[in-house]
Design a protein around this motif. Structure first.
Motif, PDB file in Angstrom:
ATOM      1  N   LEU A 199       0.871  -1.183  -0.129  1.00 14.15           N
ATOM      2  CA  LEU A 199       0.021  -0.093  -0.015  1.00 14.15           C
ATOM      3  C   LEU A 199       1.148   1.281   0.046  1.00 14.15           C
ATOM      4  N   LEU A 200       0.977   2.097  -1.180  1.00 18.24           N
ATOM      5  CA  LEU A 200       1.567   3.184  -1.158  1.00 18.24           C
ATOM      6  C   LEU A 200       0.751   4.499  -0.742  1.00 18.24           C
ATOM      7  N   PHE A 201      -0.489   4.533  -0.782  1.00 19.94           N
ATOM      8  CA  PHE A 201      -0.954   5.576  -0.247  1.00 19.94           C
ATOM      9  C   PHE A 201      -2.948   5.357  -0.161  1.00 19.94           C
ATOM     10  N   ASP A 202      -3.277   5.595   1.186  1.00 21.77           N
ATOM     11  CA  ASP A 202      -4.714   5.427   1.317  1.00 21.77           C
ATOM     12  C   ASP A 202      -5.404   6.528   1.980  1.00 21.77           C
ATOM     13  N   GLY A 203      -5.886   7.481   1.319  1.00 26.78           N
ATOM     14  CA  GLY A 203      -6.528   8.694   2.218  1.00 26.78           C
ATOM     15  C   GLY A 203      -7.087   9.675   1.210  1.00 26.78           C
ATOM     16  N   LEU A 204      -7.477  10.814   1.718  1.00 28.11           N
ATOM     17  CA  LEU A 204      -8.074  11.948   1.025  1.00 28.11           C
ATOM     18  C   LEU A 204      -6.887  12.643   0.210  1.00 28.11           C
ATOM     19  N   LEU A 205      -7.169  13.122  -1.058  1.00 31.51           N
ATOM     20  CA  LEU A 205      -6.484  14.195  -1.927  1.00 31.51           C
ATOM     21  C   LEU A 205      -7.382  15.199  -2.007  1.00 31.51           C
ATOM     22  N   ALA A 239      -8.535  19.335  -2.953  1.00 31.25           N
ATOM     23  CA  ALA A 239      -8.630  20.093  -4.293  1.00 31.25           C
ATOM     24  C   ALA A 239      -7.283  20.828  -4.194  1.00 31.25           C
ATOM     25  N   GLY A 240      -6.624  20.748  -5.447  1.00 27.68           N
ATOM     26  CA  GLY A 240      -5.455  21.413  -5.580  1.00 27.68           C
ATOM     27  C   GLY A 240      -4.160  20.444  -5.366  1.00 27.68           C
ATOM     28  N   GLU A 241      -4.174  19.345  -4.714  1.00 22.43           N
ATOM     29  CA  GLU A 241      -3.162  18.619  -4.123  1.00 22.43           C
ATOM     30  C   GLU A 241      -3.044  17.564  -5.452  1.00 22.43           C
ATOM     31  N   SER A 242      -1.469  17.183  -5.269  1.00 25.69           N
ATOM     32  CA  SER A 242      -1.089  16.115  -6.265  1.00 25.69           C
ATOM     33  C   SER A 242      -0.147  15.139  -5.701  1.00 25.69           C
ATOM     34  N   LYS A 243      -0.535  13.706  -6.136  1.00 24.67           N
ATOM     35  CA  LYS A 243       0.335  12.626  -5.709  1.00 24.67           C
ATOM     36  C   LYS A 243       0.954  11.782  -6.891  1.00 24.67           C
ATOM     37  N   THR A 244       2.209  11.527  -6.731  1.00 25.03           N
ATOM     38  CA  THR A 244       2.925  10.954  -8.044  1.00 25.03           C
ATOM     39  C   THR A 244       3.454   9.629  -7.297  1.00 25.03           C
ATOM     40  N   PHE A 245       3.133   8.466  -8.180  1.00 20.67           N
ATOM     41  CA  PHE A 245       3.340   7.012  -7.719  1.00 20.67           C
ATOM     42  C   PHE A 245       4.376   6.430  -8.536  1.00 20.67           C
ATOM     43  N   GLN A 246       5.230   5.640  -8.261  1.00 20.06           N
ATOM     44  CA  GLN A 246       6.242   4.799  -9.247  1.00 20.06           C
ATOM     45  C   GLN A 246       6.307   3.389  -8.624  1.00 20.06           C
ATOM     46  N   ASP A 247       6.371   2.503  -9.953  1.00 21.96           N
ATOM     47  CA  ASP A 247       6.654   1.061  -9.521  1.00 21.96           C
ATOM     48  C   ASP A 247       7.327   0.443 -10.768  1.00 21.96           C
ATOM     49  N   ASP A 248       8.181  -0.625 -10.695  1.00 23.18           N
ATOM     50  CA  ASP A 248       8.799  -1.078 -11.684  1.00 23.18           C
ATOM     51  C   ASP A 248       7.907  -2.124 -12.569  1.00 23.18           C
ATOM     52  N   GLU A 249       6.555  -2.532 -11.937  1.00 22.07           N
ATOM     53  CA  GLU A 249       5.912  -3.167 -12.900  1.00 22.07           C
ATOM     54  C   GLU A 249       4.442  -2.620 -13.147  1.00 22.07           C
ATOM     55  N   ARG A 250       3.934  -2.324 -12.016  1.00 23.25           N
ATOM     56  CA  ARG A 250       2.494  -2.127 -12.271  1.00 23.25           C
ATOM     57  C   ARG A 250       2.026  -1.250 -10.983  1.00 23.25           C
ATOM     58  N   LEU A 251       0.810  -0.574 -11.228  1.00 21.73           N
ATOM     59  CA  LEU A 251       0.156   0.194 -10.185  1.00 21.73           C
ATOM     60  C   LEU A 251      -1.437   0.219 -10.161  1.00 21.73           C
ATOM     61  N   ASP A 252      -1.665  -0.204  -9.217  1.00 25.70           N
ATOM     62  CA  ASP A 252      -3.310  -0.581  -8.959  1.00 25.70           C
ATOM     63  C   ASP A 252      -3.953   0.617  -8.040  1.00 25.70           C
ATOM     64  N   LEU A 253      -4.711   1.266  -8.817  1.00 28.30           N
ATOM     65  CA  LEU A 253      -5.443   2.444  -8.025  1.00 28.30           C
ATOM     66  C   LEU A 253      -7.082   2.345  -7.859  1.00 28.30           C
TER      67      LEU A 253
END
Length: 273
Positions: free
Chosen positions: A212-218, A220-234
């Protein structure tokens, strides 16, 4: 035993004198043989929120948009038609608000080319050369001598030719802004950027190995960037409020406010995603 009846005939009635929203969801879950933990795992809605909704307590949902989304998600899992439940929720909570036009989406990762400034140095050099040439012609241009040659004024020095400035080097054209944004993304990884444009959204992001990379509220105006070597599930709780970039490319899919979306992206997407 009636013949030709569909499973929907056995679902709880949602008439005005029927069970409440929470009671209808609870009875349908029980009839389906599901526990609250199983429903939470399947929908990614946390256990305390599921319990509160079944008690007709929507204060833990975070607002009407999230309450409608949770009701739709839970209803589908337990086999109910979500539309009558959402309609009852709107009737009991002041009605569905009128849609407001979304604010213009900003251009993420846009690199704007700088305007070229005037080359004042070259202009000044050219002006100086012109002045020197004019003065030299005026001072050193004597009358023709008897032998047909021009006489040089006494005490004057031969005119010196000012060196010409070197030719300006051609300026290579700058790459297109979108191409620059894509080139900046690592090619051996999958990169996802999420931005809440005009409303908040609950999001969840996991790597290919289930971390789990992130679980919560984003907000208005906020950004999040995620990286992985194979796959990202959103999981996007309020997908209509999210602007999504995958591997430097904007995802043009149109999501609705309050809509819950489950997405997966790998290297090479969005062509493959």
């Amino acid at each position: 035993m009636s013949i030709g009846n569909s499973p929907e005939d056995d679902r709880p009635s949602l008439e005005d004198d029927g069970p409440s929203i929470g009671r209808a969801l609870q009875e349908a879950r029980t009839d389906a043989g599901l526990t609250i933990d199983e429903v939470s795992t399947s929908t990614r809605v946390r256990v305390p929120i599921v319990q509160a909704i079944e008690q007709d307590d929507f204060s833990r949902c975070g607002g009407d948009v999230y309450a409608r989304g949770h009701i739709r998600t839970l209803a589908r899992v337990v086999g109910l038609d979500p539309d009558p439940l959402v309609a009852r929720y709107d009737a009991e909570h002041g009605g569905r608000p009128s849609p407001t036009p979304a604010a213009p989406l900003f251009e993420a990762e846009r690199i704007r080319p700088e305007r070229r400034r005037p080359n004042w140095t070259a202009a000044m050099v050219a002006a100086i050369v012109a002045v020197i040439g004019f003065v030299g012609f005026t001072l050193f241009d004597g009358s023709d001598g008897a032998d047909g040659t021009k006489q040089v004024a006494e005490g004057s020095t031969p005119e010196k030719t000012s060196p010409k400035p070197p030719p300006a080097k051609p300026v290579a054209p700058k790459p297109d802004a979108s191409e620059s944004a894509i080139a900046a993304v690592p090619q051996d990884k999958v990169t996802v950027k999420l931005t809440a444009v005009d409303d908040k959204s609950w999001i969840s992001a996991k790597s290919a190995n289930g971390k789990l990379l992130f679980d919560g509220l984003l907000l208005a105006g906020e950004s999040k960037t995620f990286q992985d070597d194979e796959r990202l599930d959103l999981i996007l709780g309020n997908a209509g409020a999210i602007e999504l970039f995958v591997n430097g490319k904007k995802i043009e899919d149109k999501f609705e406010n309050g809509q819950v979306e489950r997405l997966s992206y790998a290297k090479g997407d969005p062509e493959a995603g």
